[in-house]
Design a protein around this motif. Structure first.
Motif, PDB file in Angstrom:
ATOM      1  N   LYS A  11       0.814  -1.205   0.000  1.00 53.89           N
ATOM      2  CA  LYS A  11       0.000   0.000   0.000  1.00 53.89           C
ATOM      3  C   LYS A  11       0.858   1.269   0.000  1.00 53.89           C
ATOM      4  O   LYS A  11       1.780   1.405   0.790  1.00 53.89           O
ATOM      5  CB  LYS A  11      -0.966   0.000   1.181  1.00 53.89           C
ATOM      6  CG  LYS A  11      -2.024  -1.092   1.047  1.00 53.89           C
ATOM      7  CD  LYS A  11      -2.986  -1.112   2.205  1.00 53.89           C
ATOM      8  CE  LYS A  11      -4.091  -2.137   1.990  1.00 53.89           C
ATOM      9  NZ  LYS A  11      -3.589  -3.496   1.773  1.00 53.89           N
ATOM     10  N   GLY A  12       0.504   2.168  -0.908  1.00 52.72           N
ATOM     11  CA  GLY A  12       1.225   3.417  -1.040  1.00 52.72           C
ATOM     12  C   GLY A  12       2.481   3.301  -1.868  1.00 52.72           C
ATOM     13  O   GLY A  12       3.137   4.314  -2.151  1.00 52.72           O
ATOM     14  N   VAL A 345      14.158  -3.802   1.800  1.00 54.02           N
ATOM     15  CA  VAL A 345      15.133  -2.713   1.925  1.00 54.02           C
ATOM     16  C   VAL A 345      16.506  -3.283   2.268  1.00 54.02           C
ATOM     17  O   VAL A 345      16.684  -3.893   3.328  1.00 54.02           O
ATOM     18  CB  VAL A 345      14.675  -1.708   2.991  1.00 54.02           C
ATOM     19  CG1 VAL A 345      15.680  -0.574   3.122  1.00 54.02           C
ATOM     20  CG2 VAL A 345      13.291  -1.147   2.625  1.00 54.02           C
ATOM     21  N   PRO A 346      17.518  -3.081   1.407  1.00 53.48           N
ATOM     22  CA  PRO A 346      18.831  -3.682   1.643  1.00 53.48           C
ATOM     23  C   PRO A 346      19.741  -2.862   2.549  1.00 53.48           C
ATOM     24  O   PRO A 346      20.773  -3.353   3.011  1.00 53.48           O
ATOM     25  CB  PRO A 346      19.426  -3.747   0.237  1.00 53.48           C
ATOM     26  CG  PRO A 346      18.838  -2.562  -0.454  1.00 53.48           C
ATOM     27  CD  PRO A 346      17.450  -2.419   0.096  1.00 53.48           C
ATOM     28  N   ALA A 347      19.387  -1.606   2.787  1.00 56.62           N
ATOM     29  CA  ALA A 347      20.213  -0.715   3.591  1.00 56.62           C
ATOM     30  C   ALA A 347      19.327   0.383   4.150  1.00 56.62           C
ATOM     31  O   ALA A 347      18.217   0.604   3.653  1.00 56.62           O
ATOM     32  CB  ALA A 347      21.329  -0.108   2.735  1.00 56.62           C
ATOM     33  N   ALA A 352       9.983   7.288   2.566  1.00 58.29           N
ATOM     34  CA  ALA A 352       9.464   7.833   1.312  1.00 58.29           C
ATOM     35  C   ALA A 352      10.255   7.307   0.123  1.00 58.29           C
ATOM     36  O   ALA A 352       9.686   6.984  -0.930  1.00 58.29           O
ATOM     37  CB  ALA A 352       9.509   9.358   1.346  1.00 58.29           C
ATOM     38  N   GLU A 353      11.566   7.210   0.265  1.00 65.58           N
ATOM     39  CA  GLU A 353      12.391   6.687  -0.821  1.00 65.58           C
ATOM     40  C   GLU A 353      12.087   5.215  -1.066  1.00 65.58           C
ATOM     41  O   GLU A 353      11.954   4.774  -2.219  1.00 65.58           O
ATOM     42  CB  GLU A 353      13.880   6.859  -0.495  1.00 65.58           C
ATOM     43  CG  GLU A 353      14.787   6.296  -1.586  1.00 65.58           C
ATOM     44  CD  GLU A 353      16.261   6.316  -1.224  1.00 65.58           C
ATOM     45  OE1 GLU A 353      17.060   5.810  -2.031  1.00 65.58           O
ATOM     46  OE2 GLU A 353      16.603   6.821  -0.130  1.00 65.58           O
ATOM     47  N   ALA A 354      11.986   4.448   0.015  1.00 69.77           N
ATOM     48  CA  ALA A 354      11.710   3.021  -0.128  1.00 69.77           C
ATOM     49  C   ALA A 354      10.376   2.788  -0.833  1.00 69.77           C
ATOM     50  O   ALA A 354      10.260   1.918  -1.712  1.00 69.77           O
ATOM     51  CB  ALA A 354      11.715   2.352   1.240  1.00 69.77           C
TER      52      ALA A 354
END
Length: 386
Positions: A11-12, A345-347, A352-354
């Motif tokens: 979502k989103g 997410v690897p790091a 917002a970026e993810a």
């Protein structure tokens, strides 16, 4: 090698279709000759229409409906490939995003638009209705929905009630003589992923009212109004809804669908699994990929990955789930048939970026997880001399 990609939306960040496509791309990077089957899924909330239209070759229909605050809004529903089954997300006409944050007041918002969509589905010739009840802005027990379909909810002076949950406190009688007669020819299933009753500490007002703008005082007012509503429904319609598990979904819309339309409540993901024929697509598969934005202790209780895992377990297919993030109790999903979990997410990065990079991150994370599986398979072959 055959892999079924059956995620929910994140979502989103991305739709279920976008997520399935990202998973399929990762599969082809690891196994160029793989057969991938993309099966976008949902659990009765956002994305249910899209998932079922994709699975059945159906079509989207746009109509004008009454929004939660009474103004007209454009809203869509789906007609499945059989031509007689409609799938409706109540949030399309009665959802929280349709109400500006500074105008959210569940004493006033109405489900009338959901009734408008049901009527539009009847006009289109549909006689099987699948209704998803997530994401509501309302707390009116489905009263507005019933009014849109011809029921009269009357006060002590014989006048129709005003919209909203607070008006239910003044309900004196229910007259269903004008209810659309086509409903008698319909079967109605409600996709419900909660077990909250209509009233009480775990009821619609107490649990979901605050996110719709209800203060503690308003929660108490709405809970009392719904309790009165349930009493009148029992007296005039002979249906008990006050303490029925799931009746509190969508501000009590589930209770209204039960009382006025004779609906049955079913776990949303089970409805989607059945309607999409997921089990048929899983036959002969070597792996099933699923996932959603957050996997936690709630996931085993009616969420998409758990429903997909149950279907895959029936077919003897192992399941890998890809999560945007993990929450408390995520380990509980292992007990429902999910064999492993990967995270996107690897790091460290901003949320917002993810979310903006969702498909890219999902594809890369899925590829990493599949390469680990391939390594394990190579080691097993080596140990057995294969």
């Amino acid at each position: 090698m055959k892999v079924v990609c059956a995620p929910d939306s994140y979502k989103g960040s991305m739709t279920a279709s976008e997520a399935a496509a990202a998973m399929a791309r990762a599969c082809r990077r690891v196994w160029p000759d793989v057969e991938t089957v993309m099966m976008p899924m949902a659990d009765g909330g956002e994305g249910t229409v899209q998932a079922l239209l994709h699975a059945t070759g159906g079509r989207l229909v746009t109509a004008t409906a009454t929004g939660p605050l009474g103004s007209p809004v454009p809203a869509s529903f789906g007609i499945l490939g059989d031509g007689i089954t409609a799938v409706i997300e109540m949030a399309a006409a009665s959802g929280l995003p349709l109400v500006p944050a500074d105008r959210r007041d569940p004493r006033l918002t109405t489900t009338r638009g959901t009734g408008d969509l049901i009527r539009a589905a009847l006009d289109a010739g549909c006689r099987h209705l699948l209704i998803g009840v997530g994401g509501s802005a309302t707390n009116d027990g489905g009263a507005g929905m019933a009014q849109a379909l011809g029921a009269h909810l009357l006060d002590a002076h014989g006048r129709d009630l005003s919209p909203g949950g607070a008006a239910l406190a003044h309900l004196h009688a229910i007259d269903v003589g004008g209810l659309d007669p086509r409903l008698a020819q319909c079967t109605v299933s409600v996709a419900c992923d909660v077990d909250h009753p209509l009233t009480g500490e775990r009821g619609a007002s107490a649990v979901f009212g605050p996110q719709k703008g209800a203060t503690p005082a308003v929660v108490a007012e709405l809970d009392a109004a719904l309790a009165h509503y349930a009493n009148v429904i029992r007296r005039d319609l002979g249906v008990e809804v006050a303490h029925l598990p799931g009746a509190g979904a969508a501000g009590g819309l589930a209770a209204g669908l039960l009382a006025f339309l004779g609906a049955t409540l079913r776990p949303g993901v089970e409805m989607v699994v059945a309607a999409s024929r997921l089990r048929e697509h899983l036959r002969g598969a070597d792996l099933c990929l699923t996932g959603e934005g957050r996997i936690d202790g709630q996931t085993p209780h009616g969420k998409t990955p758990a429903g997909v895992a149950a279907a895959a377990r029936d077919c003897g297919v192992p399941v890998l789930a890809m999560a945007g993030g993990l929450g408390t109790g995520y380990e509980e999903v292992y007990a429902v048939g999910i064999g492993g979990i990967g995270t996107l997410v690897p790091a460290p990065m901003a949320l917002a970026e993810a979310m903006a990079r969702g498909p890219e991150l999902l594809e890369a994370a899925t590829e990493r997880a599949l390469r680990v599986l391939e390594l394990g398979r190579a080691m097993a072959d080596r140990s057995t001399g294969g």
